[in-house]
Design a protein around this motif. Structure first.
Motif, PDB file in Angstrom:
ATOM      1  N   THR A   1     -18.914 112.132  20.112  1.00 47.23           N
ATOM      2  CA  THR A   1     -17.796 111.181  19.883  1.00 47.23           C
ATOM      3  C   THR A   1     -16.894 111.795  18.842  1.00 47.23           C
ATOM      4  O   THR A   1     -17.409 112.399  17.803  1.00 47.23           O
ATOM      5  CB  THR A   1     -18.304 109.972  19.210  1.00 47.23           C
TER       6      THR A   1
ATOM      7  N   ILE B   1      -8.752 109.471  16.932  1.00 49.66           N
ATOM      8  CA  ILE B   1      -8.732 108.302  17.602  1.00 49.66           C
ATOM      9  C   ILE B   1      -7.205 107.555  17.010  1.00 49.66           C
ATOM     10  O   ILE B   1      -6.203 107.127  17.700  1.00 49.66           O
ATOM     11  CB  ILE B   1      -9.364 107.394  17.752  1.00 49.66           C
ATOM     12  N   VAL B   2      -7.247 107.689  15.735  1.00 48.74           N
ATOM     13  CA  VAL B   2      -5.806 107.138  15.068  1.00 48.74           C
ATOM     14  C   VAL B   2      -4.788 107.799  15.111  1.00 48.74           C
ATOM     15  O   VAL B   2      -3.753 107.309  15.388  1.00 48.74           O
ATOM     16  CB  VAL B   2      -6.472 106.827  13.541  1.00 48.74           C
TER      17      VAL B   2
ATOM     18  N   ARG C   1      -4.205 110.017  17.495  1.00 39.64           N
ATOM     19  CA  ARG C   1      -3.625 109.755  18.919  1.00 39.64           C
ATOM     20  C   ARG C   1      -2.988 108.608  19.145  1.00 39.64           C
ATOM     21  O   ARG C   1      -1.796 108.753  20.030  1.00 39.64           O
ATOM     22  CB  ARG C   1      -4.855 109.804  19.933  1.00 39.64           C
ATOM     23  N   ALA C   2      -3.493 107.600  18.509  1.00 38.00           N
ATOM     24  CA  ALA C   2      -2.645 106.065  18.525  1.00 38.00           C
ATOM     25  C   ALA C   2      -1.347 106.412  18.139  1.00 38.00           C
ATOM     26  O   ALA C   2      -0.288 105.715  18.551  1.00 38.00           O
ATOM     27  CB  ALA C   2      -3.367 104.998  17.895  1.00 38.00           C
TER      28      ALA C   2
ATOM     29  N   ARG D   1       0.865 108.459  20.493  1.00 36.80           N
ATOM     30  CA  ARG D   1       1.286 107.638  21.685  1.00 36.80           C
ATOM     31  C   ARG D   1       2.477 106.680  21.151  1.00 36.80           C
ATOM     32  O   ARG D   1       3.424 106.710  21.946  1.00 36.80           O
ATOM     33  CB  ARG D   1       0.114 106.829  22.138  1.00 36.80           C
ATOM     34  N   ARG D   2       2.446 106.273  20.128  1.00 34.88           N
ATOM     35  CA  ARG D   2       3.411 105.491  19.711  1.00 34.88           C
ATOM     36  C   ARG D   2       4.813 106.323  19.515  1.00 34.88           C
ATOM     37  O   ARG D   2       5.839 105.782  19.910  1.00 34.88           O
ATOM     38  CB  ARG D   2       3.104 104.567  18.357  1.00 34.88           C
TER      39      ARG D   2
ATOM     40  N   ASN E   1      -2.564  95.868  29.967  1.00 31.05           N
ATOM     41  CA  ASN E   1      -3.798  95.877  30.030  1.00 31.05           C
ATOM     42  C   ASN E   1      -4.321  94.578  29.810  1.00 31.05           C
ATOM     43  O   ASN E   1      -5.605  94.079  29.885  1.00 31.05           O
ATOM     44  CB  ASN E   1      -4.505  96.818  29.338  1.00 31.05           C
TER      45      ASN E   1
ATOM     46  N   TYR F   1     -16.268 101.497  17.765  1.00 32.66           N
ATOM     47  CA  TYR F   1     -16.107 102.729  18.455  1.00 32.66           C
ATOM     48  C   TYR F   1     -17.092 103.595  18.581  1.00 32.66           C
ATOM     49  O   TYR F   1     -17.541 104.303  19.643  1.00 32.66           O
ATOM     50  CB  TYR F   1     -14.768 103.403  17.868  1.00 32.66           C
TER      51      TYR F   1
ATOM     52  N   TYR G   1     -18.238 104.373  22.362  1.00 33.22           N
ATOM     53  CA  TYR G   1     -17.637 105.481  23.208  1.00 33.22           C
ATOM     54  C   TYR G   1     -18.367 106.392  24.179  1.00 33.22           C
ATOM     55  O   TYR G   1     -17.974 106.412  25.111  1.00 33.22           O
ATOM     56  CB  TYR G   1     -17.275 106.461  21.992  1.00 33.22           C
TER      57      TYR G   1
ATOM     58  N   GLN H   1     -10.664 108.145  25.105  1.00 34.48           N
ATOM     59  CA  GLN H   1      -9.968 108.337  23.838  1.00 34.48           C
ATOM     60  C   GLN H   1      -8.680 107.559  23.782  1.00 34.48           C
ATOM     61  O   GLN H   1      -8.444 107.035  22.991  1.00 34.48           O
ATOM     62  CB  GLN H   1      -9.777 109.867  23.462  1.00 34.48           C
ATOM     63  N   GLU H   2      -7.964 107.606  24.966  1.00 29.90           N
ATOM     64  CA  GLU H   2      -6.828 107.035  25.030  1.00 29.90           C
ATOM     65  C   GLU H   2      -7.090 105.441  25.043  1.00 29.90           C
ATOM     66  O   GLU H   2      -6.139 104.688  24.444  1.00 29.90           O
ATOM     67  CB  GLU H   2      -6.151 107.328  26.328  1.00 29.90           C
TER      68      GLU H   2
ATOM     69  N   TYR I   1      -9.547 103.864  23.688  1.00 36.70           N
ATOM     70  CA  TYR I   1      -9.831 103.552  22.117  1.00 36.70           C
ATOM     71  C   TYR I   1      -8.629 103.492  21.240  1.00 36.70           C
ATOM     72  O   TYR I   1      -8.269 102.693  20.295  1.00 36.70           O
ATOM     73  CB  TYR I   1     -10.792 104.389  21.762  1.00 36.70           C
ATOM     74  N   ALA I   2      -7.721 104.513  21.422  1.00 35.24           N
ATOM     75  CA  ALA I   2      -6.419 104.641  20.793  1.00 35.24           C
ATOM     76  C   ALA I   2      -5.698 103.178  20.867  1.00 35.24           C
ATOM     77  O   ALA I   2      -5.111 102.622  20.047  1.00 35.24           O
ATOM     78  CB  ALA I   2      -5.884 105.723  21.112  1.00 35.24           C
ATOM     79  N   ARG I   3      -5.516 102.974  22.264  1.00 35.39           N
ATOM     80  CA  ARG I   3      -4.731 101.743  22.442  1.00 35.39           C
ATOM     81  C   ARG I   3      -5.706 100.348  21.680  1.00 35.39           C
ATOM     82  O   ARG I   3      -4.980  99.710  21.445  1.00 35.39           O
ATOM     83  CB  ARG I   3      -4.744 101.584  23.831  1.00 35.39           C
TER      84      ARG I   3
ATOM     85  N   TRP J   1      -7.257 100.375  19.064  1.00 37.30           N
ATOM     86  CA  TRP J   1      -7.051 100.549  17.598  1.00 37.30           C
ATOM     87  C   TRP J   1      -5.713 100.036  17.380  1.00 37.30           C
ATOM     88  O   TRP J   1      -5.359  99.387  16.279  1.00 37.30           O
ATOM     89  CB  TRP J   1      -6.944 102.045  17.057  1.00 37.30           C
ATOM     90  N   THR J   2      -4.572 100.256  18.302  1.00 38.53           N
ATOM     91  CA  THR J   2      -3.237  99.908  17.843  1.00 38.53           C
ATOM     92  C   THR J   2      -3.217  98.313  18.003  1.00 38.53           C
ATOM     93  O   THR J   2      -2.258  97.675  17.264  1.00 38.53           O
ATOM     94  CB  THR J   2      -2.229 100.373  19.013  1.00 38.53           C
TER      95      THR J   2
ATOM     96  N   VAL K   1      -9.237  99.276  30.282  1.00 36.25           N
ATOM     97  CA  VAL K   1      -8.166 100.155  30.073  1.00 36.25           C
ATOM     98  C   VAL K   1      -8.542 101.537  30.534  1.00 36.25           C
ATOM     99  O   VAL K   1      -7.921 102.261  31.317  1.00 36.25           O
ATOM    100  CB  VAL K   1      -8.052 100.143  28.428  1.00 36.25           C
TER     101      VAL K   1
END
Lengths: 389, 162
Positions: free
Chosen positions: A26, A32-33, A35-36, A39-40, A121, B9, B13, B35-36, B38-40, B42-43, B61
Motif C-alpha cells: 500500500t 495518493i494525495v 496524485r490527486a 490530477r487536478r 462516478n 484507505y 486498498y 491509486q487513481e 483513491y485519489a479521486r 480523497w478529492t 471507480v
C-alpha cells in the motif's frame, strides 16, 4: 472473507485474493494525495500549450494595461524552439492524453447557476429509470449534472459524454439516436418526436409518457429529452416529472429544454473547433518564442487551490467563440500573475492576439457575459512570449 | 477528515487491488487504477465518506478506470516517463496465474460479478445496485461464471468423477 475450501472455485478465488493482497504494497497516503493534486492540475492543462518554461522570469513588470508599461529586458535567452499551434480537437486533452473533466464542475451546460453537480462516478446515483451507460459507447469522460430550470425548478438531467480522438462519437450518437428511449432508461415508453430545430452536428428530440411505477402518481405524465452531438461531445438533456414536497413537479417543457440547449451549444465548440462570434477578432494560431503579442487572461489559478474553477474561464471563452490555451507562469514576460512563491504552481487561461485593439475587443466581449466567477478577469497584457511547444 | 480517509484507505486498498487484478489480469494496472480511484475519493472525501458504503464507490471507480481503453493505451508510457521502468514484479504462482487467466476468458459481466462477490465481499444486492441490474441478473451471472470457471479450473478426471 469466508471460503468454502471444498469448493474448487471458491478455493481458487480465495487464493487469488490472498496471494494478491500479500504481494500488494500500500503506497504511503502522501502518494495518493499528491496524485490527486496532480490530477487536478492536469485537468487544468489544455493541449495547445505543452509548454515548458526554460527559466523563471526575472523582474517582470505585470499588471493590467491601465497605463502603458515598459517591458523589462528579456532574461536568459531561450533556445530557438519550433512554433507552437493550438491543435484542432485537442483542447481538453492534456499532454498525457487525459480528457479534462474538471471543467465540468462549472456550468458548461445550461443556466450559469448550477444547483447540483455530480461527477462521472456518481452518475449512477442519479440515473432516472436506469439509464444505460452502454448506449454511449466508450467515452473518455462523462458527467451528469442535475439542474432545476424554469419557474418551478423542474428537474433536468444534463449529461455530457466526451470522446477522445481514438473513439467514435458519431457511431455512439447513432446508437443513441436509434433508440433514445431505451438509452434514457424507458425502453417501453410511449414516445413521439417533438418538433425542434436541429442542434449542433446532429440531434434528436422526443417526448414520452412516464410508465407505470410505484403508486403511479407520475404514470402517463410527459417527459422530454434532447440529445445532440457537437464534434466529439454528446450532450443529453432529460426532464421527467418528479415528486415534489407538496405534489408532483412537472417536467420542464420542450421550450425550456430548447432554451437550455441553445444556451449550451456555443460552449460545446470546445469539442469541435470554435469560431469567434460575429464582430470578434480571430486569435493567433501560431506564436513563436520571442513574439510580442497581446494576452487576454481569462482565469488564473494555483494548482493547489481546491476552490479554483478554471472551467469558468473555458466556458466564458467558448461562449464568445474562442478556445483558450493554458500557460504556466513565466511563459509570457509581462504577465506577472503568480502570488509570491507560487510561480511554479500558477496556471492561467489566455487568448493571444496580434494587436492591442483585438485583445481589448475580445476582453470586452467576455466581460459582457457578466460571469462573476471570473473575478477581476479578463485583463489584457502586452507580453513577449517564451513558451515552446 | 483526513484521518478518516487514511484509515479507510489503509484498510481497503489491498483488497481493491486484488479485485481489479482478478478482473484485468495485470497487477500493475490494477494498482494504478486503485491509486487513481483513491485519489479521486480523497478529492471528494466529504461526499464519499457520507455514503452508506464508501468502499463501493471506490470499487466502482476502480472498475470503471480499468475498463477504459484510453487508459490502457497510456498507462505504460506514463509510467516510464514519470517514474522510470516499473520495478520487477515477482512471478505469480502457477495456480494464481491459471485462475486469473480463466477469469479473463469469462464474459466481462460474469467476471466482474465473481470478483465483486468473492474478492470484494459485496452482496448480491450490493452488486445489483452497483451494476444497475436486478438481483436475479447478478445471481445468474454468478452461477454461469462459476460453472465456466469450474470447467476451466478442474481437471477432466475430477469433472467426470463428480
Amino acid at each position: 472473507m469466508s471460503t468454502n475450501e471444498a469448493d474448487p472455485v471458491e478455493r481458487a478465488l480465495a487464493h487469488v485474493y490472498r496471494a494478491t493482497t500479500a504481494r500488494t504494497v500500500t503506497p504511503e497516503l502522501g502518494a495518493i494525495v499528491s496524485r490527486a493534486r496532480r490530477r487536478r492540475a492536469s485537468h487544468a492543462i489544455l493541449a495547445g500549450v505543452a509548454a515548458l518554461v526554460a527559466v523563471a522570469v526575472g523582474a517582470a513588470i505585470g499588471g493590467p494595461l491601465g497605463g502603458h508599461q515598459t517591458l523589462p529586458p528579456v532574461g536568459p535567452t531561450v533556445s530557438p524552439s519550433p512554433t507552437f499551434t493550438v491543435p484542432e480537437g485537442m483542447m481538453l486533452i492534456d499532454p498525457t492524453g487525459h480528457v479534462y473533466s474538471g471543467f465540468l464542475d462549472s456550468p458548461l451546460l445550461g443556466p450559469r447557476n448550477a444547483d447540483l453537480v455530480r461527477d462521472e462516478n456518481d452518475r449512477d446515483e442519479y440515473r432516472v429509470g436506469g439509464a444505460l451507460a452502454q448506449c454511449y459507447g466508450d467515452p473518455d469522460d462523462q458527467m451528469t449534472v442535475l439542474r432545476g430550470i424554469g419557474e418551478n425548478a423542474a428537474p433536468v438531467w444534463v449529461s455530457l459524454y466526451v470522446y477522445g480522438p481514438n473513439t467514435d462519437a458519431e457511431a455512439a450518437f447513432a446508437a443513441v439516436a436509434a433508440d433514445l428511449r431505451a438509452c434514457l432508461g424507458f425502453p417501453d415508453a410511449q414516445a413521439s418526436p417533438f418538433p425542434a430545430q436541429p442542434y449542433g452536428d446532429e440531434s434528436v428530440a422526443l417526448t414520452f409518457l412516464m410508465p407505470q411505477d410505484g403508486a403511479g402518481e407520475l404514470a402517463g405524465r410527459p417527459a422530454h429529452a434532447i440529445a445532440v452531438r457537437v464534434g466529439r461531445a454528446i450532450a443529453v438533456v432529460l426532464s421527467t416529472p418528479a415528486h415534489g414536497y407538496t405534489g408532483v413537479l412537472e417536467a420542464a417543457t420542450p421550450s425550456d429544454l430548447d432554451a437550455l440547449v441553445r444556451e449550451s451549444l456555443p460552449r460545446l465548440c470546445l469539442y469541435r473547433g470554435c469560431t469567434p462570434a460575429p464582430g470578434l477578432p480571430a486569435q493567433l494560431e501560431q506564436i513563436s518564442p520571442g513574439d510580442h503579442v497581446w494576452l487576454v487572461v481569462l482565469y488564473v489559478n494555483d494548482i493547489d487551490d481546491e476552490e479554483a474553477r478554471p472551467g469558468h474561464g473555458l466556458v466564458a471563452a467558448a461562449q464568445v467563440g474562442y478556445r483558450p490555451v493554458q500557460a504556466m507562469q513565466g511563459c509570457d514576460v509581462g504577465a506577472d500573475l503568480a502570488a509570491p512563491g507560487r510561480e511554479e504552481a500558477t496556471r492561467y487561461l489566455a487568448l493571444y492576439f496580434a494587436e492591442r485593439e483585438e485583445a481589448e475587443v475580445a476582453a470586452a466581449a467576455v466581460r459582457d457575459l457578466g460571469m462573476a466567477e471570473l473575478g477581476p478577469y479578463p485583463q489584457v497584457y502586452e507580453v513577449q512570449t517564451r513558451c515552446s511547444g | 477528515m483526513i484521518d478518516g480517509f487514511s484509515g479507510f484507505y489503509g484498510a481497503t486498498y489491498a483488497g481493491l487491488v486484488a479485485q481489479l487484478y482478478a478482473y484485468c489480469g495485470d497487477h500493475g494496472e490494477a494498482q494504478d487504477a486503485a491509486q487513481e480511484a483513491y485519489a479521486r475519493a480523497w478529492t471528494r472525501w466529504r461526499h464519499v465518506s457520507a455514503m452508506d458504503d464508501p468502499r463501493a464507490w471506490v470499487a466502482r471507480v476502480g472498475y470503471n478506470l480499468v475498463i477504459s481503453r484510453w487508459r490502457r493505451a497510456r498507462t505504460v508510457a506514463k509510467t516510464l516517463v514519470r517514474h522510470g521502468p516499473p520495478p520487477p514484479v515477482p512471478e505469480p504462482d502457477p495456480g494464481l496465474a491459471d485462475t486469473v487467466a480463466a477469469l479473463r476468458r469469462l464474459p466481462v459481466a460474469q467476471r466482474r460479478a465473481l470478483t465483486m462477490f468473492y474478492l470484494g465481499g459485496f452482496s448480491v444486492a450490493e452488486i445489483a445496485s452497483l451494476e444497475g441490474v436486478a438481483e436475479g441478473t447478478v445471481k445468474a451471472r454468478l452461477s454461469r461464471g462459476r460453472q465456466a470457471l469450474a470447467a476451466t479450473l478442474m481437471p477432466a478426471k475430477e469433472v467426470t468423477a463428480s
